[in-house]
Design a protein around this motif. Structure first.
Motif, PDB file in Angstrom:
ATOM      1  N   PHE A 270      25.645 -54.528  48.883  1.00  0.00           N
ATOM      2  CA  PHE A 270      26.320 -53.435  48.196  1.00  0.00           C
ATOM      3  C   PHE A 270      26.307 -52.237  49.158  1.00  0.00           C
ATOM      4  CE2 PHE A 270      26.149 -54.343  43.440  1.00  0.00           C
ATOM      5  CZ  PHE A 270      25.726 -55.658  43.561  1.00  0.00           C
ATOM      6  N   HIS A 271      27.356 -51.428  49.145  1.00  0.00           N
ATOM      7  CA  HIS A 271      27.329 -50.118  49.781  1.00  0.00           C
ATOM      8  C   HIS A 271      27.372 -49.059  48.695  1.00  0.00           C
ATOM      9  CE1 HIS A 271      28.892 -51.295  54.010  1.00  0.00           C
ATOM     10  NE2 HIS A 271      27.648 -50.884  54.105  1.00  0.00           N
ATOM     11  N   ARG A 272      26.639 -47.988  48.913  1.00  0.00           N
ATOM     12  CA  ARG A 272      26.844 -46.839  48.023  1.00  0.00           C
ATOM     13  C   ARG A 272      28.324 -46.486  48.137  1.00  0.00           C
ATOM     14  NH1 ARG A 272      26.445 -41.002  47.752  1.00  0.00           N
ATOM     15  NH2 ARG A 272      25.164 -40.450  45.967  1.00  0.00           N
ATOM     16  N   PRO A 273      29.049 -46.447  46.996  1.00  0.00           N
ATOM     17  CA  PRO A 273      30.502 -46.398  47.129  1.00  0.00           C
ATOM     18  C   PRO A 273      31.119 -45.006  47.075  1.00  0.00           C
ATOM     19  CG  PRO A 273      29.947 -46.975  44.895  1.00  0.00           C
ATOM     20  CD  PRO A 273      28.640 -46.719  45.611  1.00  0.00           C
ATOM     21  N   PHE A 274      30.337 -43.961  47.264  1.00  0.00           N
ATOM     22  CA  PHE A 274      30.983 -42.647  47.293  1.00  0.00           C
ATOM     23  C   PHE A 274      30.089 -41.634  48.000  1.00  0.00           C
ATOM     24  CE2 PHE A 274      28.645 -39.853  44.387  1.00  0.00           C
ATOM     25  CZ  PHE A 274      27.772 -40.762  43.805  1.00  0.00           C
ATOM     26  N   GLY A 275      30.716 -40.548  48.394  1.00  0.00           N
ATOM     27  CA  GLY A 275      30.028 -39.421  49.025  1.00  0.00           C
ATOM     28  C   GLY A 275      31.036 -38.290  49.153  1.00  0.00           C
ATOM     29  N   GLY A 285      32.964 -52.015  49.753  1.00  0.00           N
ATOM     30  CA  GLY A 285      31.856 -51.470  48.968  1.00  0.00           C
ATOM     31  C   GLY A 285      30.901 -52.523  48.442  1.00  0.00           C
ATOM     32  N   LEU A 286      31.381 -53.757  48.300  1.00  0.00           N
ATOM     33  CA  LEU A 286      30.551 -54.804  47.693  1.00  0.00           C
ATOM     34  C   LEU A 286      30.992 -56.154  48.222  1.00  0.00           C
ATOM     35  CD1 LEU A 286      28.731 -56.202  45.621  1.00  0.00           C
ATOM     36  CD2 LEU A 286      30.391 -55.653  43.861  1.00  0.00           C
ATOM     37  N   LEU A 287      30.109 -56.786  48.968  1.00  0.00           N
ATOM     38  CA  LEU A 287      30.454 -58.045  49.626  1.00  0.00           C
ATOM     39  C   LEU A 287      29.568 -59.144  49.074  1.00  0.00           C
ATOM     40  CD1 LEU A 287      32.356 -58.993  51.800  1.00  0.00           C
ATOM     41  CD2 LEU A 287      30.693 -58.310  53.517  1.00  0.00           C
ATOM     42  N   ASP A 289      28.996 -63.554  48.808  1.00  0.00           N
ATOM     43  CA  ASP A 289      29.335 -64.910  49.258  1.00  0.00           C
ATOM     44  C   ASP A 289      30.504 -65.432  48.416  1.00  0.00           C
ATOM     45  OD1 ASP A 289      29.258 -67.862  49.385  1.00  0.00           O
ATOM     46  OD2 ASP A 289      27.492 -67.517  50.619  1.00  0.00           O
ATOM     47  N   PRO A 290      31.560 -65.964  49.066  1.00  0.00           N
ATOM     48  CA  PRO A 290      32.753 -66.335  48.289  1.00  0.00           C
ATOM     49  C   PRO A 290      32.613 -67.618  47.482  1.00  0.00           C
ATOM     50  CG  PRO A 290      33.108 -66.790  50.616  1.00  0.00           C
ATOM     51  CD  PRO A 290      31.759 -66.112  50.518  1.00  0.00           C
ATOM     52  N   VAL A 291      31.420 -68.230  47.462  1.00  0.00           N
ATOM     53  CA  VAL A 291      31.310 -69.538  46.820  1.00  0.00           C
ATOM     54  C   VAL A 291      31.677 -69.498  45.330  1.00  0.00           C
ATOM     55  CG1 VAL A 291      28.838 -69.412  46.305  1.00  0.00           C
ATOM     56  CG2 VAL A 291      29.904 -71.621  46.743  1.00  0.00           C
ATOM     57  N   THR A 292      31.473 -68.364  44.675  1.00  0.00           N
ATOM     58  CA  THR A 292      31.888 -68.273  43.268  1.00  0.00           C
ATOM     59  C   THR A 292      33.285 -67.638  43.118  1.00  0.00           C
ATOM     60  OG1 THR A 292      30.509 -66.294  43.141  1.00  0.00           O
ATOM     61  CG2 THR A 292      29.626 -68.299  42.126  1.00  0.00           C
ATOM     62  N   GLY A 293      33.909 -67.266  44.214  1.00  0.00           N
ATOM     63  CA  GLY A 293      35.301 -66.786  44.174  1.00  0.00           C
ATOM     64  C   GLY A 293      35.518 -65.574  43.289  1.00  0.00           C
ATOM     65  N   GLN A 294      34.686 -64.556  43.475  1.00  0.00           N
ATOM     66  CA  GLN A 294      34.769 -63.383  42.592  1.00  0.00           C
ATOM     67  C   GLN A 294      35.430 -62.164  43.243  1.00  0.00           C
ATOM     68  OE1 GLN A 294      33.744 -63.469  39.353  1.00  0.00           O
ATOM     69  NE2 GLN A 294      33.305 -65.630  39.696  1.00  0.00           N
ATOM     70  N   GLY A 295      35.628 -62.202  44.579  1.00  0.00           N
ATOM     71  CA  GLY A 295      36.003 -60.981  45.312  1.00  0.00           C
ATOM     72  C   GLY A 295      37.281 -60.322  44.824  1.00  0.00           C
ATOM     73  N   ILE A 296      38.285 -61.131  44.507  1.00  0.00           N
ATOM     74  CA  ILE A 296      39.574 -60.540  44.126  1.00  0.00           C
ATOM     75  C   ILE A 296      39.490 -59.918  42.722  1.00  0.00           C
ATOM     76  CG2 ILE A 296      42.002 -61.040  43.689  1.00  0.00           C
ATOM     77  CD1 ILE A 296      41.708 -63.361  45.788  1.00  0.00           C
ATOM     78  N   ALA A 297      38.929 -60.685  41.783  1.00  0.00           N
ATOM     79  CA  ALA A 297      38.806 -60.141  40.416  1.00  0.00           C
ATOM     80  C   ALA A 297      37.904 -58.906  40.420  1.00  0.00           C
ATOM     81  CB  ALA A 297      38.261 -61.203  39.467  1.00  0.00           C
TER      82      ALA A 297
END
Ligand SMILES: Cc1cc2nc3c(=O)[nH]c(=O)nc-3n(C[C@H](O)[C@H](O)[C@H](O)COP(=O)(O)OP(=O)(O)OC[C@H]3O[C@@H](n4cnc5c(N)ncnc54)[C@H](O)[C@@H]3O)c2cc1C
Length: 412
Positions: A270-275, A285-287, A289-297
């Motif tokens: 996770f990155h702190r997503p603001f400043g 902001g949030l990376l 593992d793509p194994v659950t395929g959640q990145g796009i949603a």
């Protein structure tokens, strides 16, 4: 001067730019790519993401591009085979796997239609500061003159190597080293009845129908096998598919339609997503593992959360900071349970005794199988599902006791 500059115009950037422009903000989105453009991704849009596309008026365009709707899913973790359907979200019950050439271009168009200015082929070379506050970007179109653009807020939607996150030194947390490698390719002439997910020794395997009558097959393996996969991508992929029911046979009877793609750079953080003067959305902001395929949603969800926060706090100063901190809190709360489940799956451990008990308890109970598929698809809340009350309901007292004696957690 713009209200907002968005760096990166794929699933996170274009969605955010579109939503902000729809709220009447003056938005510039830039991307070094020109669309349509492909990117490394097996592109499953989970049901909650598809529901957001419907709400934004864009799911119809995904369907009109010939993207099949996948409702039926086979989950085969080894000890049992569970077949069912994803539970619906807001009347949408299908997962879609649109090629990124289609999805990202469609989102760029939607951002433009909403009134955002989108510059393709524009690379941001420097983030501009006034003291510690971000005030704009400097970049250029390929072969063009350098251009400076200023804004009240610069949003980094520039992916996993985010230049914005690096420039503002966004603090990272929940960092976990990469665990898996991902290899995938496309096949024609492969009969499918829906989506397929397999758990096998040191493998997680998926197969999903995508555009042009093709099927995308995905293999995740532990990182220590990277050398073997790199030496023989197609052979390694096929041997993995051979372990997944008759999937290997079916793809061998078809034809490989594209080269084999692969990556070992699957970071988790996770990155702190603001400043001051900046925010992050999507992989920047949030990376995970793509194994659950959640990145796009996740990117769609966070685009909505961020756009709402920016619109609420637009006056700048403390109000914007409070609104953006709310975005951080909501994003983190929504993501953490799936983050933990994903890392657990990416450890490639065989099903634990208590997980076997759960799978056995689900057999022959279609509604419960659907709910479990909803856990994997990000529809059913994970903590609630694996909470003692729900497990007791599913397992009954005898199996629950056995599971407790197995002495491990059910997930995460
Ligand atoms: C192998 C693999 C399989 C995956 N499968 C799935 C899946 O099935 N389902 C799913 O939901 N997710 C999947 N993901 C994850 C998903 O692809 C990402 O979460 C998603 O692409 C993140 O979108 P984004 O818009 O944040 O970033 P990106 O898609 O990375 O887009 C970032 C954009 O920023 C631009 N950019 C970067 N730097 C600059 C700059 N300096 N100037 C201008 N432009 C810049 C880039 O050109 C790029 O277009 C997968 C990922 C991998 C690696």
């Amino acid at each position: 001067m713009y209200d907002v500059i968005v760096v990166g115009a794929r699933v996170a950037g274009s969605s955010t730019a579109m939503l902000l422009a729809r709220r009447g903000l003056k938005v510039l989105a830039v991307d070094r790519a020109r669309f349509p453009s492909d990117t490394l991704s097996t592109h499953q849009v989970q049901v909650p993401g598809a529901a957001r596309l419907r709400r934004w008026g864009l799911l119809e365009r995904v369907e009109a591009a010939g993207t099949p709707a996948t409702r039926r899913v086979r989950f085969d973790p080894g000890p049992v085979v569970l077949e069912g359907h994803f539970p619906e979200v807001d009347g949408v019950g299908s997962l879609y796997s649109p090629r990124r050439t289609i999805l990202d271009a469609l989102l760029v168009d939607a951002a433009r239609e909403a009134g955002a200015e989108v510059r393709e082929g524009f690379t941001v070379e420097e983030i501009l500061f006034d003291g510690d506050r971000v005030v704009g970007v400097r970049g250029r179109e390929r072969g063009g003159q350098p251009a400076r653009e200023t804004a009240r807020l610069v949003i980094g939607a520039d992916g996993r190597h985010s230049a914005v996150a690096r420039a503002v030194r966004a603090p990272a947390y929940h960092v976990q080293p990469p665990r898996s490698i991902a290899y995938y390719t496309y096949w024609s002439g492969v009969p499918m009845r829906g989506g397929e997910i397999y758990g096998r020794e040191r493998r997680l395997i998926g197969a999903w129908p995508t555009n042009d009558g093709l099927v995308v097959t995905y293999v995740a393996a532990p990182r220590d096998e990277f050398g073997a996969f790199r030496a023989d991508p197609e052979g390694s992929l096929l041997r993995s598919l051979d372990a997944a029911g008759d999937l290997g046979e079916r793809v061998r009877a078809g034809e490989r339609a594209e080269r084999v793609f692969g990556s070992a750079e699957l970071h988790n953080r996770f990155h702190r997503p603001f400043g001051p003067g900046w925010a992050l959305v999507g992989d920047a902001g949030l990376l995970l593992d793509p194994v659950t395929g959640q990145g796009i949603a996740d990117a769609f969800r966070d685009a909505e959360l961020l756009a709402e926060a920016v619109a609420t706090g637009l006056d700048g100063g403390p109000r914007l900071d409070i609104a953006l901190d709310g975005y951080r809190a909501r994003r983190d709360a929504a993501s953490l349970p799936m983050y933990e489940l994903t890392l657990d799956l990416a450890s490639f451990a065989p099903p634990r005794p208590e997980q076997r008990l759960l799978f056995e308890a689900l057999e022959g109970r279609p509604a419960e199988v659907d709910r479990f598929l909803g856990v994997l698809g990000g529809v059913v809340p994970i903590r609630e599902y694996f909470g003692p009350r729900n497990l007791l309901r599913l397992l009954g007292p005898r199996r629950m006791l056995k599971a407790a004696l197995a002495g491990r957690r059910m997930a995460g």
